[in-house]
Write a protein that holds these residues in place. Structure first.
Motif, short mmCIF file in Angstrom:
data_model
loop_
_atom_site.label_atom_id
_atom_site.label_comp_id
_atom_site.label_asym_id
_atom_site.label_seq_id
_atom_site.Cartn_x
_atom_site.Cartn_y
_atom_site.Cartn_z
N THR A 1 -6.69 -28.79 3.54
CA THR A 1 -5.74 -29.86 3.25
C THR A 1 -4.35 -29.35 2.89
OG1 THR A 1 -6.49 -29.91 0.94
CG2 THR A 1 -7.53 -31.46 2.47
N SER A 2 -4.20 -28.03 2.73
CA SER A 2 -2.85 -27.51 2.48
C SER A 2 -2.00 -27.55 3.74
CB SER A 2 -2.93 -26.06 1.96
OG SER A 2 -3.42 -25.18 2.96
N SER B 1 -0.42 -29.82 5.92
CA SER B 1 -0.09 -31.25 5.92
C SER B 1 -0.10 -31.84 7.32
CB SER B 1 1.28 -31.47 5.27
OG SER B 1 2.29 -30.76 5.96
N SER C 1 -3.68 -32.58 8.16
CA SER C 1 -4.14 -33.78 7.46
C SER C 1 -3.63 -35.03 8.14
CB SER C 1 -3.67 -33.74 6.00
OG SER C 1 -4.35 -32.76 5.26
N LYS C 2 -2.39 -35.02 8.59
CA LYS C 2 -1.83 -36.18 9.28
C LYS C 2 -2.59 -36.46 10.56
CE LYS C 2 2.48 -38.09 11.09
NZ LYS C 2 3.94 -37.86 11.30
N ASP D 1 -7.98 -36.76 1.21
CA ASP D 1 -6.86 -37.27 2.01
C ASP D 1 -6.92 -38.78 2.16
OD1 ASP D 1 -5.49 -34.92 2.39
OD2 ASP D 1 -6.30 -34.51 4.38
#
Length: 627
Positions: A354-355, A357, A360-361, A393
């Motif tokens: 999750t670092s 970004s 995650s998007k 997230d």
């Protein structure tokens, strides 16, 4: 979960403030007990003389040549709307959306838009850019869930004071404010001149009657499932297990000696390791009749930054299409296994970094498209992931105007605690009403009834897969199926004596002989249970589930009452994003903009206006009327 008033519900609700921009609307305006402000009337744009605007682009005009009236010639024009007066640059166009609802609301052109944007706007295929513009619309409960507020709730704004849109707009350079006492909400967009928008709003005046402004409900993007007539939703509270390959029906019967009553089944996906094996429609029907529930799992493409590197990843282009394609395949597979619409299908998104970004998007965009497409076909959406990656997230965007929220979550945390509560990455106020599964123990073996399986263990309090249950007509003559659970509904077809019926759920309706129970069939028709070979002739027959229709609550705390009206006692509440499990609808005192009240499967009642049912302000198909 449904929160009774005897519990410390305030502690749970406080978590919502962490997720959205804190507003003060509730403190400023009195709310009704159902979480609604007084509805605003249809907008009207008027000239300074009080006549309706009539120019082609909706600008107010009181001159013979149709040109807008200017408060200061060559500098500004005066716009009057529902008692609000704004001085905007003379070069801005003024659009009356009530007069021309097809107008495309665009923030790449300097303009002020007055009224509620139309559902079918005449917009170009491509439009880019940003400039200063305003949208002013009535602050009704109807548009409270779809204000274009860039992911945040509208803050309270007093007429005549500067809002500082740059501070509120963030990276999106767009902010929404509820105008105190006007019943209006303004959305301000800006490019490099936020001070221009601030000045317009600061110099506004209001001479109309005092109108309530909506509650501080989070303005999240919501998407309702399109439940067809033959849909059925199943819910379970208890223990479940998942295993790579479906055990045999014989093993499943042996495992009835276990504490488990749900089994996770892998129905498809490019990253599914085990093939169908025993899994088939007949297998699902067989174990369902024995009392088992299923949790359908789809293992499609994984995060580009997944910790496990040998998985087929989501490509970083055309992410939405990939999410929708996965849903289409999952629906096809579910239907092949006899899992009807109304079933929840869980996407298995394994742990990822999750670092990153951007990664995650991609995941959130993919899962949002997955959820929307499932809903389009009447299926419910769930997501399985590790608590610290996918669930974390999703929790961050629980209130979002960008991503559609799944109906339920299934999180992995192997701490041995068989409870769905207490997860730090999913506060208790989120997915609160029977919308959670926790995988509390990883791979291990268990033996029940002499049969050994390697499993993961889960605590289930959530929407899961549905099934069909086959029984036969045991009447001496043809059995009439009706469009609803009662003899007052029209006949839709007849079933001959001895015919096989595919029952999806049971509900209460008009009494026939000794029973008020009606069986809903896979084709959407209803037959009296008195003439069907189900085990019980006076009540519900296990394992057939009760018919229920889940719809999301869009206000921040929906009051649950003991009867269909505000005069009945308050017995609890459902927080924003929680599910209202509706069994039937009836008319009651008006609440919000609707007189429809929903009876819940726990016996409580809620005002239908505050749920995401599709028929508001009227009744919603296929929910039956209460007997």
């Amino acid at each position: 979960m449904f929160t009774p008033l005897t519990r410390t519900s305030g502690r749970r609700l406080s978590g919502l403030a962490v997720l959205a921009v804190i507003t003060t609307l509730v403190a400023t305006f009195a709310r009704s007990p159902e979480g609604n402000a007084a509805p605003a009337r249809e907008p009207v744009v008027r000239t300074s003389a009080g006549e309706p605007a009539s120019t082609a682009d909706g600008a107010e005009a009181d001159q013979a040549d149709g040109k807008p009236r200017l408060a200061a010639p060559g500098a500004t024009r005066r716009v009057t709307y529902r008692g609000l007066r704004l001085d905007v640059p003379a070069s801005w166009k003024v659009h009356d959306l009530a007069a021309k609802p097809s107008t495309c609301v665009r923030f790449d052109r300097p303009a002020v838009y007055l009224g509620t944007p139309g559902a079918d706007q005449d917009c170009p295929a491509r439009a880019f850019g940003r400039t200063e513009a305003l949208l002013v619309q009535p602050a009704t409960a109807r548009n409270a869930v779809r204000l274009p507020a860039a992911g945040r709730s509208p803050a309270t704004l007093t007429v005549g004071r500067s809002p500082s849109v740059a501070a509120a707009g963030g990276a999106g350079q767009e902010a929404s404010f509820g105008w105190a006492g006007t019943g209006l909400v303004v959305t301000a967009a800006y490019a490099d001149r936020p001070e221009l928008v601030d000045a317009i709003i600061e110099r506004a005046t209001y001479t109309g009657p005092k109108r309530a402004t909506p509650t501080n409900s989070p303005q999240g993007l919501s998407d309702r499932p399109s439940l067809p007539g033959g849909s059925a939703t199943t819910r379970l509270r208890g223990k479940g297990f998942d295993t790579c390959s479906a055990p045999s029906a014989r093993t499943m019967r042996a495992w009835l000696a276990s504490p488990y009553r749900a089994v996770g089944i892998y129905i498809g996906g490019v990253n599914r390791a085990c093939p169908d094996g025993n899994l088939s429609a007949s297998w699902v029907r067989s174990i369902a009749k024995d009392g088992w529930r299923t949790i359908p799992i789809y293992v499609g493409r994984q995060a580009p930054c997944a910790f496990q590197r040998d998985l087929g990843p989501i490509r970083r282009t055309n992410v939405v299409k990939q999410g929708r394609d996965a849903a289409v395949d999952a629906i096809k597979r579910a239907q092949g296994f006899g899992l009807p619409a109304g079933s929840a299908i869980y996407y298995d998104m394994e742990g990822y970094d999750t670092s990153d970004s951007g990664c995650s998007k991609v995941v959130l965009t993919f899962l949002s498209a997955w959820t929307q497409r499932l809903h389009d076909s009447g299926y419910l959406s769930g997501v399985y992931s590790s608590a610290s990656s996918g669930i974390r997230d999703l929790s961050k965007v629980y209130v979002s105007n960008t991503y559609v929220r799944p109906d339920a979550i299934w999180f992995a945390r192997w701490d041995g605690k068989a409870t769905v509560w207490g997860e730090r990455y999913a506060p208790g106020v989120q997915w609160n009403n029977h919308q959670r599964i926790k995988q509390y123990r990883g791979p291990h073996t268990e033996t029940w009834g002499g049969r050994r399986i390697e499993i993961d263990s889960n605590r289930v309090d959530a929407l899961i897969g549905s099934a069909t249950y086959t029984y036969s007509v045991r009447a001496n003559a043809a059995l009439r199926a009706r469009s609803g659970p009662g003899t007052g509904y029209p006949v839709v077809r007849s079933w001959p004596a001895g015919a096989r019926l595919h029952v999806v759920c049971q509900t209460t309706g008009g009494r026939v002989a000794s029973t008020p129970v009606w069986d809903k069939l896979a084709d959407g028709g209803y037959v009296s249970d008195n003439y069907v070979s189900t085990p019980s002739k006076k009540g519900y027959s296990a394992p057939i589930p009760q018919c229920r229709y889940p719809f999301t609550v869009w206000t921040d705390a929906l009051t649950v009452r003991s009867g269909p009206g505000t005069s009945y006692s308050v017995i609890g509440q459902i927080p924003y994003g929680g599910m209202a499990y509706i069994v039937c609808q009836r008319v009651g005192p008006k609440a919000g903009d609707s007189s429809v009240w929903d009876k819940l499967d726990n016996g409580g009642w809620v005002a239908d206006w505050y749920t995401m049912t599709g028929g508001r302000p009227g009744f919603t198909k296929p929910i039956p009327r209460c007997p």
